[in-house]
Design a protein around this motif. Sequence first.
Motif, PDB file in Angstrom:
ATOM      1  N   ILE A  12      35.615 -47.065 -32.194  1.00 15.85           N
ATOM      2  CA  ILE A  12      34.478 -47.592 -31.619  1.00 15.85           C
ATOM      3  C   ILE A  12      34.378 -47.329 -30.086  1.00 15.85           C
ATOM      4  N   LEU A  13      35.322 -47.720 -29.264  1.00 13.31           N
ATOM      5  CA  LEU A  13      35.549 -47.602 -27.838  1.00 13.31           C
ATOM      6  C   LEU A  13      35.408 -46.167 -27.473  1.00 13.31           C
ATOM      7  N   ILE A  14      35.932 -44.869 -28.087  1.00 10.77           N
ATOM      8  CA  ILE A  14      35.897 -43.567 -27.469  1.00 10.77           C
ATOM      9  C   ILE A  14      33.981 -43.160 -27.609  1.00 10.77           C
ATOM     10  N   LEU A  15      33.505 -43.754 -28.587  1.00 10.88           N
ATOM     11  CA  LEU A  15      32.014 -43.434 -28.809  1.00 10.88           C
ATOM     12  C   LEU A  15      31.176 -44.440 -27.683  1.00 10.88           C
ATOM     13  N   VAL A  16      31.574 -45.462 -27.337  1.00 16.88           N
ATOM     14  CA  VAL A  16      30.952 -46.012 -26.138  1.00 16.88           C
ATOM     15  C   VAL A  16      31.344 -45.555 -24.763  1.00 16.88           C
ATOM     16  N   PHE A  17      32.559 -44.926 -24.753  1.00 16.69           N
ATOM     17  CA  PHE A  17      33.058 -44.179 -23.476  1.00 16.69           C
ATOM     18  C   PHE A  17      32.045 -43.193 -23.281  1.00 16.69           C
ATOM     19  N   ILE A  18      31.832 -42.347 -24.201  1.00 15.16           N
ATOM     20  CA  ILE A  18      31.105 -41.121 -24.194  1.00 15.16           C
ATOM     21  C   ILE A  18      29.624 -41.525 -23.417  1.00 15.16           C
ATOM     22  N   VAL A  19      28.899 -42.474 -23.922  1.00 17.03           N
ATOM     23  CA  VAL A  19      27.835 -43.019 -23.432  1.00 17.03           C
ATOM     24  C   VAL A  19      27.899 -43.505 -21.980  1.00 17.03           C
ATOM     25  N   CYS A  20      28.965 -44.323 -21.729  1.00 14.58           N
ATOM     26  CA  CYS A  20      29.199 -44.602 -20.235  1.00 14.58           C
ATOM     27  C   CYS A  20      29.386 -43.416 -19.257  1.00 14.58           C
ATOM     28  N   THR A  21      29.738 -42.401 -19.788  1.00 13.48           N
ATOM     29  CA  THR A  21      30.218 -41.302 -18.790  1.00 13.48           C
ATOM     30  C   THR A  21      28.789 -40.535 -18.446  1.00 13.48           C
ATOM     31  N   ALA A  22      28.126 -40.581 -19.608  1.00 16.89           N
ATOM     32  CA  ALA A  22      26.691 -39.914 -19.588  1.00 16.89           C
ATOM     33  C   ALA A  22      25.707 -40.792 -18.727  1.00 16.89           C
ATOM     34  N   VAL A  23      25.581 -41.879 -19.041  1.00 13.69           N
ATOM     35  CA  VAL A  23      24.842 -42.791 -18.282  1.00 13.69           C
ATOM     36  C   VAL A  23      25.054 -43.017 -16.777  1.00 13.69           C
ATOM     37  N   PHE A  24      26.373 -43.123 -16.561  1.00 12.77           N
ATOM     38  CA  PHE A  24      26.655 -43.427 -15.122  1.00 12.77           C
ATOM     39  C   PHE A  24      26.820 -42.164 -14.559  1.00 12.77           C
ATOM     40  N   LEU A  25      26.810 -40.882 -15.474  1.00  8.66           N
ATOM     41  CA  LEU A  25      27.182 -39.774 -14.613  1.00  8.66           C
ATOM     42  C   LEU A  25      28.376 -39.513 -13.746  1.00  8.66           C
ATOM     43  N   ARG A  26      29.457 -40.437 -14.363  1.00  9.47           N
ATOM     44  CA  ARG A  26      30.885 -40.549 -13.560  1.00  9.47           C
ATOM     45  C   ARG A  26      32.062 -40.122 -14.418  1.00  9.47           C
ATOM     46  N   GLU A  27      33.026 -39.333 -13.820  1.00  4.58           N
ATOM     47  CA  GLU A  27      34.002 -38.818 -14.289  1.00  4.58           C
ATOM     48  C   GLU A  27      35.280 -38.875 -13.574  1.00  4.58           C
ATOM     49  N   PRO A  60      34.099 -57.131 -27.863  1.00  7.70           N
ATOM     50  CA  PRO A  60      33.103 -57.130 -26.756  1.00  7.70           C
ATOM     51  C   PRO A  60      33.847 -56.978 -25.140  1.00  7.70           C
ATOM     52  N   ILE A  61      35.210 -57.803 -25.120  1.00  3.61           N
ATOM     53  CA  ILE A  61      35.916 -57.533 -24.056  1.00  3.61           C
ATOM     54  C   ILE A  61      36.483 -56.112 -23.995  1.00  3.61           C
ATOM     55  N   ALA A  62      36.855 -55.658 -25.004  1.00  6.65           N
ATOM     56  CA  ALA A  62      37.289 -54.246 -25.119  1.00  6.65           C
ATOM     57  C   ALA A  62      36.353 -53.177 -24.445  1.00  6.65           C
ATOM     58  N   VAL A  63      35.055 -53.501 -24.961  1.00  5.49           N
ATOM     59  CA  VAL A  63      33.923 -52.467 -24.480  1.00  5.49           C
ATOM     60  C   VAL A  63      33.450 -52.548 -23.313  1.00  5.49           C
ATOM     61  N   ASN A  81      43.284 -30.211 -21.997  1.00  8.67           N
ATOM     62  CA  ASN A  81      43.600 -30.797 -20.638  1.00  8.67           C
ATOM     63  C   ASN A  81      42.557 -31.882 -20.551  1.00  8.67           C
ATOM     64  N   THR A  82      41.506 -31.367 -20.551  1.00 12.40           N
ATOM     65  CA  THR A  82      40.208 -32.771 -20.007  1.00 12.40           C
ATOM     66  C   THR A  82      40.319 -33.726 -20.786  1.00 12.40           C
ATOM     67  N   GLN A  83      40.347 -33.351 -22.087  1.00 11.94           N
ATOM     68  CA  GLN A  83      40.293 -34.389 -22.987  1.00 11.94           C
ATOM     69  C   GLN A  83      41.220 -35.645 -23.311  1.00 11.94           C
ATOM     70  N   LEU A  84      42.609 -34.930 -22.685  1.00 11.63           N
ATOM     71  CA  LEU A  84      43.658 -35.879 -22.835  1.00 11.63           C
ATOM     72  C   LEU A  84      43.772 -37.283 -22.224  1.00 11.63           C
ATOM     73  N   ILE A  85      43.380 -36.841 -21.005  1.00  8.59           N
ATOM     74  CA  ILE A  85      43.299 -38.496 -20.125  1.00  8.59           C
ATOM     75  C   ILE A  85      42.306 -39.274 -20.341  1.00  8.59           C
ATOM     76  N   TYR A  86      41.246 -38.627 -21.151  1.00  5.81           N
ATOM     77  CA  TYR A  86      39.923 -39.570 -21.523  1.00  5.81           C
ATOM     78  C   TYR A  86      40.766 -40.455 -22.812  1.00  5.81           C
ATOM     79  N   ALA A  87      41.237 -39.751 -23.750  1.00  5.54           N
ATOM     80  CA  ALA A  87      41.766 -40.182 -24.988  1.00  5.54           C
ATOM     81  C   ALA A  87      42.951 -41.268 -24.574  1.00  5.54           C
ATOM     82  N   LEU A  88      43.832 -40.951 -23.709  1.00  4.45           N
ATOM     83  CA  LEU A  88      44.922 -41.846 -23.347  1.00  4.45           C
ATOM     84  C   LEU A  88      44.221 -43.094 -22.786  1.00  4.45           C
ATOM     85  N   THR A  89      43.266 -42.928 -21.720  1.00  6.68           N
ATOM     86  CA  THR A  89      42.752 -44.288 -21.285  1.00  6.68           C
ATOM     87  C   THR A  89      42.281 -45.119 -22.307  1.00  6.68           C
ATOM     88  N   VAL A  90      41.342 -44.490 -23.050  1.00  3.16           N
ATOM     89  CA  VAL A  90      40.752 -45.185 -24.384  1.00  3.16           C
ATOM     90  C   VAL A  90      41.886 -45.908 -25.178  1.00  3.16           C
TER      91      VAL A  90
END
Length: 581
Positions: free
Chosen positions: A240-255, A550-553, A518-527
């Motif tokens: 669930i959280l990795i799906l939310v993570f994708i939306v957040c990076t897209a909406v905020f345009l932050r990496e 909800p707190i995790a989201v 390389n680029t996905q690893l840090i994101y997967a580890l974070t989530v």
Amino acid sequence: MRKRGFILILTFMLFSLCMNFGFAEELDPAQVNADKFGLLTLLPPLVAIVLAFITKNVVLSLFLGVFSGTFLISLNGSNFVMALFNGFLSIIDNVLSSLADPWNAGIILQCLTIGGLIALITKMGGAKAIAESLAKRAKSPKSAQIFTWILGLIVFFDDYANALIVGPIMRPVTDKMKISREKLSFIIDATAAPIAGIAIISTWIGYEISLIKDAYASIGQQVNAYSVFVSTIPYRFYNILILVFIVCTAVFLREFGPMLKCERRARTSGKVLGDEMDSKFVEESKEIQPKEGIKLSVWNAIIPIGVLIFASLLGFYYNGYNTIIGGDDAALIEILKNSPMSFAAIRETFGASDASVVLFQGALFASIVAIVMGTSQKIFKVSEAIETWVNGMNALVITGVILLLAWSLSGVIKELGTAKFLVSVLSGAIPKFLLPSIIFALAAIISFATGTSYGTMGILMPLTIPLAHAISPEASYIIMSAGAVLTGATFGDHCSPISDTTIMSSMGAGCNHIDHVNTQLIYALTVGGISIVFGYLPAGLGVPVYLTLPIAVLAVVGTVYFVGKPVEDTEAVSLKDVADL
């Protein structure tokens, strides 16, 4: 004669005693190897993973990983030189065994056929028409990423189909919006398995339900396995959280991490590919451009892909129906006979179907439809269509090679008993509140090391439910622990460079595989870290899931916003791209 009979009876009694005391388990070759080699059982996955990062050559790394495993196994009763020789011969045996497996052969045929289908669609101008249509709506990097995410959710029924369909369709759109191929492959990979794993109807569900059912049976409980599966969904924090993570990076345009560098490179210089990107992807994109002078139509993409999806859905039902009817489960047979179109019937048939065969059949039928469409529109002759189809398959031959080596490595790891060694080392006296977190981490480690989420689920589920039941018989606690196995396996699979879905996601996006990892690893580890700290730890302490989720989201949203950095000149690039359209 009496003496011989006495000896036979005595032998039988000793064998029975061995079975009762568990000594028969020592006959398991994997357990024997795990006890014999110990820490060395980790050598094959470590060799493959470390060399993949160092050399950036996946084929060589996987080959040496397989060879290190076959060498260890060949050391049993052989000298060093003979072990080298036999180890090399065993590589061939493992590759042949991997290819001989009907499921694996079906996956390779599926990949090649879908590659041919995408080439036909591209040659007919369907992919370009779709790209131009989406580009009119995807007027910025933000909307392009959201469209990619939505398309990934639409192809929910199978992770392999997801990885191979979404990438080729969205690649022209994201390239136009100057989104890096690394980010595209991440979005593909992070939607494929997570959504297929929690979808209420998918090719995953039959396997997951069967594991749950058998594990509960081992503790003497007969449960509705599908109901238990649905109950695990809120506890599938990583999915669930990795799906939310994708939306957040897209909406905020932050990496952040390596992805930030790739996105800034793409936005500022327009280079969607890294410097070390294999030139073959560039050449392949030139070879399958639409024919000059043809009228572009989105239907040249929508109809073949629609046929693929519709034929696959029908195929899942038909294949699963025949499997169940030909089996001996009277209850399921009764459901299909009495209510063949009920939700329960569809769910069970999808779960019992052979996805590798069905998707291959669907892709082949869709390819025929595409050839008929192209020839009827005089876009190409039949001979040209077949040549295009074969060229599209050639583009994915390297994927087949990598998959064969990855499966061979998985077989060697299984024979060595790597998973059994990890379980024996990492399991022990576990506090109640820590068990879900430890199971999640253990599933991730095994999945990362072996490159298979299915294999990890099969190893841990039979151990987890009895262990959770022994620690606490609460239904919610057992369900939470089962969910930790399923989502932890997905998490580790995402991190692993030898995972088949990771490989196919990078190929579908036209991204260098190691750059994707390389680029996905840090994101997967974070989530994954957020899943433990804000998910499994509080849930293990008794906090209700309607509070923890909800707190995790919110933790994911906060991490992306506060840790992530804006991609430079994003607004200027977006306005320029819109003007160019």
